[in-house]
Design a protein around this motif. Structure first.
Motif, mmCIF file in Angstrom:
data_model
loop_
_atom_site.group_PDB
_atom_site.id
_atom_site.type_symbol
_atom_site.label_atom_id
_atom_site.label_comp_id
_atom_site.label_asym_id
_atom_site.label_seq_id
_atom_site.Cartn_x
_atom_site.Cartn_y
_atom_site.Cartn_z
ATOM 1 N N LYS A 127 56.749 39.622 51.941
ATOM 2 C CA LYS A 127 55.703 38.711 51.450
ATOM 3 C C LYS A 127 56.357 37.672 50.551
ATOM 4 N N SER A 128 56.835 36.584 51.146
ATOM 5 C CA SER A 128 57.647 35.631 50.389
ATOM 6 C C SER A 128 56.856 34.946 49.277
ATOM 7 N N GLU A 129 55.526 34.981 49.339
ATOM 8 C CA GLU A 129 54.719 34.281 48.340
ATOM 9 C C GLU A 129 54.297 35.181 47.175
ATOM 10 N N LEU A 130 54.701 36.453 47.208
ATOM 11 C CA LEU A 130 54.290 37.384 46.152
ATOM 12 C C LEU A 130 55.489 37.895 45.368
ATOM 13 N N ARG A 131 55.230 38.261 44.101
ATOM 14 C CA ARG A 131 56.260 38.870 43.268
ATOM 15 C C ARG A 131 55.704 40.140 42.636
ATOM 16 N N ASP A 132 56.534 41.175 42.638
ATOM 17 C CA ASP A 132 56.191 42.359 41.858
ATOM 18 C C ASP A 132 56.591 42.086 40.413
ATOM 19 N N VAL A 133 55.703 42.410 39.498
ATOM 20 C CA VAL A 133 55.927 42.105 38.086
ATOM 21 C C VAL A 133 55.905 43.410 37.298
ATOM 22 N N ALA A 134 57.004 43.702 36.607
ATOM 23 C CA ALA A 134 57.078 44.899 35.765
ATOM 24 C C ALA A 134 57.282 44.455 34.320
ATOM 25 N N VAL A 135 56.517 45.033 33.407
ATOM 26 C CA VAL A 135 56.557 44.633 32.005
ATOM 27 C C VAL A 135 56.978 45.821 31.155
ATOM 28 N N ARG A 136 57.982 45.630 30.334
ATOM 29 C CA ARG A 136 58.418 46.682 29.424
ATOM 30 C C ARG A 136 58.441 46.166 27.992
ATOM 31 N N ARG A 137 57.909 46.988 27.089
ATOM 32 C CA ARG A 137 57.906 46.647 25.668
ATOM 33 C C ARG A 137 59.132 47.293 25.027
ATOM 34 N N VAL A 138 59.902 46.523 24.278
ATOM 35 C CA VAL A 138 61.038 47.067 23.540
ATOM 36 C C VAL A 138 60.747 46.857 22.066
ATOM 37 N N GLY A 139 60.736 47.925 21.287
ATOM 38 C CA GLY A 139 60.381 47.815 19.879
ATOM 39 C C GLY A 139 58.903 47.512 19.738
ATOM 40 N N ALA A 140 58.559 46.593 18.837
ATOM 41 C CA ALA A 140 57.148 46.316 18.537
ATOM 42 C C ALA A 140 56.834 44.820 18.561
ATOM 43 N N PRO A 141 56.959 44.188 19.731
ATOM 44 C CA PRO A 141 56.574 42.769 19.820
ATOM 45 C C PRO A 141 55.051 42.643 19.801
ATOM 46 N N PRO A 142 54.512 41.442 19.496
ATOM 47 C CA PRO A 142 53.054 41.266 19.531
ATOM 48 C C PRO A 142 52.509 41.403 20.959
ATOM 49 N N ASP A 143 51.239 41.765 21.060
ATOM 50 C CA ASP A 143 50.625 42.022 22.373
ATOM 51 C C ASP A 143 50.654 40.798 23.287
ATOM 52 N N LEU A 144 50.648 41.068 24.580
ATOM 53 C CA LEU A 144 50.555 40.012 25.590
ATOM 54 C C LEU A 144 49.189 40.034 26.247
ATOM 55 N N ALA A 145 48.760 38.877 26.725
ATOM 56 C CA ALA A 145 47.515 38.791 27.493
ATOM 57 C C ALA A 145 47.585 39.733 28.692
ATOM 58 N N ALA A 146 46.443 40.264 29.059
ATOM 59 C CA ALA A 146 46.383 41.175 30.207
ATOM 60 C C ALA A 146 46.684 40.422 31.493
ATOM 61 N N PHE A 147 47.149 41.161 32.491
ATOM 62 C CA PHE A 147 47.385 40.582 33.809
ATOM 63 C C PHE A 147 46.099 39.999 34.366
ATOM 64 N N PRO A 148 46.204 38.914 35.136
ATOM 65 C CA PRO A 148 45.051 38.487 35.909
ATOM 66 C C PRO A 148 44.836 39.477 37.051
ATOM 67 N N MET A 149 43.788 39.273 37.778
ATOM 68 C CA MET A 149 43.493 40.147 38.915
ATOM 69 C C MET A 149 44.690 40.246 39.849
ATOM 70 N N SER A 150 45.006 41.429 40.256
ATOM 71 C CA SER A 150 46.112 41.637 41.190
ATOM 72 C C SER A 150 45.793 41.046 42.562
ATOM 73 N N VAL A 151 46.834 40.622 43.239
ATOM 74 C CA VAL A 151 46.651 40.174 44.624
ATOM 75 C C VAL A 151 46.785 41.391 45.515
ATOM 76 N N SER A 152 45.809 41.661 46.319
ATOM 77 C CA SER A 152 45.922 42.853 47.160
ATOM 78 C C SER A 152 46.619 42.518 48.468
ATOM 79 N N VAL A 153 47.509 43.392 48.847
ATOM 80 C CA VAL A 153 48.298 43.173 50.054
ATOM 81 C C VAL A 153 47.906 44.229 51.065
ATOM 82 N N PRO A 154 47.466 43.809 52.231
ATOM 83 C CA PRO A 154 47.034 44.791 53.230
ATOM 84 C C PRO A 154 48.198 45.657 53.726
#
Ligand SMILES: Nc1ncnc2c1ncn2[C@@H]1O[C@H](COP(=O)(O)OP(=O)(O)OP(=O)(O)O)[C@@H](O)[C@H]1O
Ligand SMILES: [Mg+2]
Length: 154
Positions: A127-154
């Motif tokens: 799926k050349s138009e999609l990216r898998d996104v993994a988020v990791r917190r290291v230490g105690a950075p300030p919060d990030l906005a929540a993900f938008p709706m996921s794109v569902s892949v059949p």
């Protein structure tokens, strides 16, 4: 999470709009993964009006943003050893008003500030138009906005 480019950009803009400073975000992924797409979206959300070209050769660009903040965009791809970072003003990064975005944070190794986010983008097989996104917190950075709706892949 699996996002198309528009969704990734929307998430980045929300991060830029809402994140508290100081914050450091490391963006990981192969060449062309979308790190700069995400960096520009964060900048746009933070109120950067400039174009934000890739800092591949200059390594670091700074932009005034809204609310007295500043976006600092680094691309460390060409950094061969972490001690080259001192020439970039690395020791003063992460000041109170800064959103610091680091492409290729692996190059900084243990010199990354103790509190940061790592956001990894990878290609979605077939799926050349999609990216898998993994988020990791290291230490105690300030919060990030929540993900938008996921794109569902059949
Ligand atoms: N879901 C997606 N998210 C982000 N970019 C996407 C997506 N789908 C396709 N693309 C395309 O992938 C490319 C990502 O390029 P970008 O410059 O952001 O990569 P990069 O990770 O910064 O690479 P480099 O390490 O060379 O700086 C763009 O051409 C963009 O249009
Ligand atoms: Mg890039």
């Amino acid at each position: 999470m699996r996002l198309d480019e528009a969704s990734l950009a929307r998430w980045g803009e929300r991060i830029g709009e809402t994140v508290e400073t100081p914050v450091v975000l490391g963006l990981q992924g192969e060449l062309g993964a979308g790190k700069s797409v995400l960096a520009r979206a964060i900048g746009k959300g933070a109120g950067v009006s400039a174009a934000m070209p890739s800092p591949s050769f200059n390594l670091v660009f700074r932009y005034p943003a809204g609310l007295g903040r500043e976006v600092v965009h680094l691309d460390l791809y060409r950094v061969a050893a972490p001690d080259e970072l001192w020439e970039l003003g690395w020791q003063s990064l992460g000041a109170e008003h800064e959103i610091v975005i680091v492409e290729w944070p692996e190059r900084a190794d243990s010199l990354m500030p103790p509190d940061h986010w790592l956001i990894e983008l990878s290609n979605t097989p077939g799926k050349s138009e999609l990216r898998d996104v993994a988020v990791r917190r290291v230490g105690a950075p300030p919060d990030l906005a929540a993900f938008p709706m996921s794109v569902s892949v059949p």
